[in-house]
Scaffold this motif. Structure first.
Motif, PDB file in Angstrom:
ATOM      1  N   ARG A   1      -1.680   9.828   0.459  1.00  0.00           N
ATOM      2  CA  ARG A   1      -1.905   9.232   1.194  1.00  0.00           C
ATOM      3  C   ARG A   1      -2.973   9.953   2.179  1.00  0.00           C
ATOM      4  NH1 ARG A   1       0.676  11.043   6.197  1.00  0.00           N
ATOM      5  NH2 ARG A   1      -0.230   8.763   7.221  1.00  0.00           N
TER       6      ARG A   1
ATOM      7  N   TYR B   1      -6.655   6.746  -1.394  1.00  0.00           N
ATOM      8  CA  TYR B   1      -5.341   6.227  -1.622  1.00  0.00           C
ATOM      9  C   TYR B   1      -4.243   5.478  -0.605  1.00  0.00           C
ATOM     10  CZ  TYR B   1      -5.971   8.380  -6.392  1.00  0.00           C
ATOM     11  OH  TYR B   1      -6.835   8.392  -7.079  1.00  0.00           O
ATOM     12  N   GLY B   2      -4.505   6.015  -0.166  1.00  0.00           N
ATOM     13  CA  GLY B   2      -3.564   4.679   1.189  1.00  0.00           C
ATOM     14  C   GLY B   2      -3.557   3.360   1.457  1.00  0.00           C
ATOM     15  N   GLN B   3      -5.013   3.512   0.780  1.00  0.00           N
ATOM     16  CA  GLN B   3      -4.950   1.325   1.174  1.00  0.00           C
ATOM     17  C   GLN B   3      -4.445   1.096  -0.034  1.00  0.00           C
ATOM     18  OE1 GLN B   3      -4.970   0.198   4.167  1.00  0.00           O
ATOM     19  NE2 GLN B   3      -4.404   1.900   4.966  1.00  0.00           N
TER      20      GLN B   3
ATOM     21  N   THR C   1       0.525  -0.976   0.007  1.00  0.00           N
ATOM     22  CA  THR C   1      -0.447  -0.345   0.196  1.00  0.00           C
ATOM     23  C   THR C   1       0.990   1.032   0.004  1.00  0.00           C
ATOM     24  OG1 THR C   1       0.416  -0.192   2.735  1.00  0.00           O
ATOM     25  CG2 THR C   1      -1.887  -1.389   1.117  1.00  0.00           C
ATOM     26  N   ILE C   2       0.136   2.063  -0.091  1.00  0.00           N
ATOM     27  CA  ILE C   2       0.746   3.895  -0.661  1.00  0.00           C
ATOM     28  C   ILE C   2       1.167   3.463   1.066  1.00  0.00           C
ATOM     29  CG2 ILE C   2       0.234   6.399  -0.790  1.00  0.00           C
ATOM     30  CD1 ILE C   2      -0.368   5.528  -3.558  1.00  0.00           C
ATOM     31  N   GLU C   3       0.087   3.666   2.322  1.00  0.00           N
ATOM     32  CA  GLU C   3       1.183   3.684   3.575  1.00  0.00           C
ATOM     33  C   GLU C   3       1.690   3.491   4.045  1.00  0.00           C
ATOM     34  OE1 GLU C   3      -1.599   5.726   5.150  1.00  0.00           O
ATOM     35  OE2 GLU C   3      -0.093   5.659   6.089  1.00  0.00           O
TER      36      GLU C   3
ATOM     37  N   TYR D   1       4.235   5.544   2.484  1.00  0.00           N
ATOM     38  CA  TYR D   1       4.929   6.168   3.198  1.00  0.00           C
ATOM     39  C   TYR D   1       5.760   6.038   4.530  1.00  0.00           C
ATOM     40  CZ  TYR D   1       4.799  10.176   6.111  1.00  0.00           C
ATOM     41  OH  TYR D   1       4.582  11.261   7.509  1.00  0.00           O
TER      42      TYR D   1
ATOM     43  N   ASN E   1       3.786  11.205   1.124  1.00  0.00           N
ATOM     44  CA  ASN E   1       2.657  11.625   2.828  1.00  0.00           C
ATOM     45  C   ASN E   1       1.522  12.742   1.707  1.00  0.00           C
ATOM     46  OD1 ASN E   1       1.172  13.364   5.032  1.00  0.00           O
ATOM     47  ND2 ASN E   1       2.659  13.851   5.569  1.00  0.00           N
TER      48      ASN E   1
END
Ligand code: NAD
Length: 301
Positions: A271, A276-278, A235-237, A240, A268
């Motif tokens: 997310r 988008y974070g997930q 994930t993007i999270e 990050y 940052n």
């Protein structure tokens, strides 16, 4: 393998690793706070535990694959954690991506309890792990590395011994700095291509034929974001989180990482945009086009 194993943390990456270990015939117990995550590993021959204590008691080798430093500290060092329930001589193996200080603290606590410790972060993507092709970068004494290697070879295809405890996680930060910053650059470059009106497939056939290419762009993106699939994956999270680990480690060691800081803040921003974070970190391309007011870039369109 004659040793008894436990595997804790059966998420996107832990699940395929534990599955391959179970399929190799290893004596394996598994535990995840999400009980449903254990099902397919149990179907392959592992035993599901009702608690962390039950999963690790009496085991010779305990492997963790958890989201981040906080969970690793709680699960290994906490009052009801792994070290409270295993016997001296147990080998604790953390495959999670965490800050090196957490690895060093866990290694020291394990040794104080008479246990052995190896950091063995994972390289490559979830789809490759599903195929049995995960890579491990291992920080361990030579003895512990020899003890662990057959299990790593059951879970993946490629094993690197980086040096003593703590070298695996430090190598992982170097690796992910390059991999994640490259993904951000790829996203901006392909968004620029779209902004210039280029056909993405024609542009990629050139880029992938020069030294401009990279592994994600050439191999992963065509089956992920460029095919309209932004389910994680990685994930993007989490990307990050890794870039924060990179820039923290750089600050502590006094090494300027200008591009690293820019990539971290791009992640940052990403997310914080919608959900988008997930999403898979190849969705950085969708973030880049969205910021530019362009339609999503897809192959064959
Ligand atoms: P994930 O969030 O999909 O999975 C984490 C799992 O840990 C979940 O199933 C969660 O329920 C479980 N968990 C959390 N707290 C727990 C606890 N206290 N006890 C038991 N289980 C607990 O994450 P992931 O993608 O599988 O990543 C795991 C680690 O591997 C991360 O450190 C990540 O950075 C690293 N990694 C991931 C990838 C990837 O492509 N996904 C690649 C390389 C490395």
């Amino acid at each position: 393998m004659s040793e008894k194993f436990a595997f804790i943390g059966l998420g996107a990456m832990g699940s395929p690793l534990a599955l391959h270990l179970a399929k190799s015939g290893a004596d394996l117990t598994v535990f995840d706070v999400n009980a449903a995550a254990m099902t397919r590993i149990v179907d392959a021959g592992a035993k599901a535990a009702a608690s962390l204590a039950e999963a690790v008691s009496g085991r010779d080798v305990v492997i963790t694959c958890l989201p981040a430093s906080k969970e690793v500290r709680a699960v290994i060092l906490g009052p009801e954690g792994i070290l409270a329930h295993v016997s001296p001589g147990t080998l604790i193996v953390d495959t999670s991506t965490v800050d090196p200080e957490t690895t060093d603290d866990v290694a020291a606590a394990a040794m104080e309890a008479g246990c052995a410790f190896a950091d063995s972060p994972i390289g490559r993507t979830v789809d490759l792990a599903e195929q049995g092709n995960a890579l491990f970068m291992v920080g361990a004494t030579s003895n512990d590395f020899g003890r662990l290697k057959p299990a790593l070879e059951a879970m993946g295809s490629t094993v690197h011994h980086c040096g003593g405890p703590g070298t695996g996680i430090r190598t992982k930060l170097v690796n992910n700095f390059l991999a994640i910053a490259s993904a951000q650059l790829s996203a901006e470059a392909l968004a620029l291509g779209a902004g210039l009106g280029l056909d993405v497939d024609a542009a990629l056939s050139v880029v992938n034929d020069t030294t401009a290419t990279n592994g994600h762009l050439a191999r992963l993106w065509p089956v992920k974001v460029l095919a309209g699939d932004t389910d994680p994956g990685f994930t993007i999270e989490l990307a990050y989180k890794d870039m924060c680990l990179v820039t923290d480690a750089a600050r502590q060691s006094g090494v300027p990482v200008v591009m690293g800081g820019a990539a971290r803040e791009s992640l940052n921003l990403a997310r914080r945009l919608k959900d988008y974070g997930q999403k898979d970190f190849s969705a950085l391309l969708d973030v880049a086009t969205e910021h530019a007011g362009l339609a999503p870039v897809r192959s064959g369109k």
